[in-house]
Scaffold this active site. Sequence first.
Site, short mmCIF file in Angstrom:
data_model
loop_
_atom_site.label_atom_id
_atom_site.label_comp_id
_atom_site.label_asym_id
_atom_site.label_seq_id
_atom_site.Cartn_x
_atom_site.Cartn_y
_atom_site.Cartn_z
N LYS A 178 0.81 -1.22 0.00
CA LYS A 178 0.00 0.00 0.00
C LYS A 178 0.84 1.27 0.00
O LYS A 178 0.41 2.29 -0.51
CB LYS A 178 -0.96 0.01 1.19
N LYS B 52 -4.89 -9.86 -6.97
CA LYS B 52 -6.09 -10.00 -6.13
C LYS B 52 -7.19 -9.06 -6.61
O LYS B 52 -6.89 -7.94 -7.04
CB LYS B 52 -5.66 -9.60 -4.71
N LYS C 162 -10.46 -3.23 -4.37
CA LYS C 162 -11.20 -1.98 -4.53
C LYS C 162 -10.36 -0.93 -5.24
O LYS C 162 -10.88 0.00 -5.83
CB LYS C 162 -11.54 -1.38 -3.16
P1 TYM Z 1 -10.70 -5.05 3.84
O1 TYM Z 1 -11.69 -3.95 4.05
O2 TYM Z 1 -9.56 -4.82 2.91
O3 TYM Z 1 -11.43 -6.35 3.34
C1 TYM Z 1 -12.57 -6.86 4.03
C2 TYM Z 1 -12.55 -8.38 3.98
O4 TYM Z 1 -12.58 -8.84 2.62
C3 TYM Z 1 -11.54 -9.77 2.39
N1 TYM Z 1 -11.07 -9.62 1.01
C4 TYM Z 1 -10.97 -10.64 0.15
N2 TYM Z 1 -11.25 -11.94 0.27
C5 TYM Z 1 -11.06 -12.73 -0.83
N3 TYM Z 1 -10.60 -12.25 -2.02
C6 TYM Z 1 -10.30 -10.96 -2.18
N4 TYM Z 1 -9.87 -10.50 -3.35
C7 TYM Z 1 -10.48 -10.08 -1.07
N5 TYM Z 1 -10.29 -8.74 -0.87
C8 TYM Z 1 -10.65 -8.49 0.40
C9 TYM Z 1 -10.46 -9.39 3.40
O5 TYM Z 1 -9.60 -10.47 3.67
C10 TYM Z 1 -11.28 -9.00 4.60
O6 TYM Z 1 -11.65 -10.13 5.35
N6 TYM Z 1 -7.78 -5.08 7.82
C11 TYM Z 1 -9.09 -5.46 7.35
C12 TYM Z 1 -10.22 -4.87 8.14
C13 TYM Z 1 -10.14 -5.05 9.61
C14 TYM Z 1 -10.37 -6.27 10.32
C15 TYM Z 1 -10.21 -5.94 11.68
C16 TYM Z 1 -10.67 -7.54 9.91
C17 TYM Z 1 -9.86 -4.10 10.53
N7 TYM Z 1 -9.91 -4.61 11.77
C18 TYM Z 1 -10.34 -6.92 12.68
C19 TYM Z 1 -10.82 -8.53 10.92
C20 TYM Z 1 -10.65 -8.20 12.27
C21 TYM Z 1 -9.21 -5.03 5.91
O7 TYM Z 1 -8.55 -4.14 5.47
O8 TYM Z 1 -10.17 -5.59 5.25
#
Ligand code: TYM
Length: 342
Positions: free
Chosen positions: A121, A205, A208
Amino acid sequence: MSDAPKHKHLVFSGMQPTNTLHLGNYLGALKNWVKIQNDMPCIYCVVDMHAITQDVGYGRPAELAQATREVAAAYIAAGVDLKKSLVFNQARVPAHAELAWIFNCVARLGWLDRMTQFKEKSGKHKERASVGLYTYPTLMAADILAYKATHVPVGEDQKQHLELSRDIAQKFNNDFSVPDFFPLPEPVITGPGTRVMSLRDGAKKMSKSDDSDYSRINLTDDADAIAQKIRKAKTDPAPLPDSEKGLEGRPEAENLFNIYAALADEPRARVVAQFAGQQFSGFKNALAELAVAKLTPIAAEMRRLLADPGEIDRVLADGAMRAGAIAGPVLAEVKRLVGFLH
Ligand code: TYM
């Protein structure tokens, strides 16, 4: 589940309100969230504090507020049941930020230096990244551990962050001589949709932040957009394989089969057998039909919920009050252990 006897099972997970959610978010996380609610109590957070790590959104508060409502609406529209699960936005519960500060002092710089997501990032100009982006994983650990959550359903890309959360929990427990204070949270990374790839490039991957909207299916896409994106998805010239082994070295084909299997809730081997030897065109038509059938009702329900933003705000405020009631006593115990409360 090593710590199951010592800690009550509790699920925590979250998503960032940055851009619209996509199929990867749905198949990697959200779909599993809906399932696990039947097994344990769940807390699902819209992590708006994480969302400002790359763009604070100077002067655009309404945008973040609306993105937060949209993510909450997506949770509910996908099947998160407010009778079983708490839904709220992170910034409304100060315990997350307070515990994150303490964890910033527990975690070691070397641990954070290893985080691959920060490297991705921050890109070439790490010195221009926010400090928040760097300490992002300590806030994530605080999100989970403020509730002493034991299970965290996420996509594959969050695995390293969860390992860090476990390291922080372990170090805190050791350093304060409270061996079972925090559970070591278990990642729940299951099913064929844990790593959904871009529709334009099977090595990337689905994300967004990809410039091409054709690389992803957004949860808010209409039927035409979904079908068109699947028809245009990159493939290779060979016919479809007759076994899973035949997917090796064919990342685009593998991705489409993973998506089909995850959407249909069927083992991938069975899906491969069903389309064995056929051309991509027929498979893509079937996949488009399946994706439209599964996703468009979610989009419609999101639109219905978003028509009443006041109601979503009430859900978030109520969820935050109840979440705060769980996190508050945990934080108070931590403060006592550290010496802030006496
Ligand atoms: P974020 O917002 O990037 O993504 C949310 C969830 O979607 C999953 N994900 C995917 N799974 C499969 N294939 C993909 N291409 C893909 N892109 C995203 C992510 O693995 C995630 O589960 N750091 C986290 C948010 C967060 C969080 C937490 C999660 C903050 N605090 C505590 C669990 C527990 C994040 O950026 O997710």
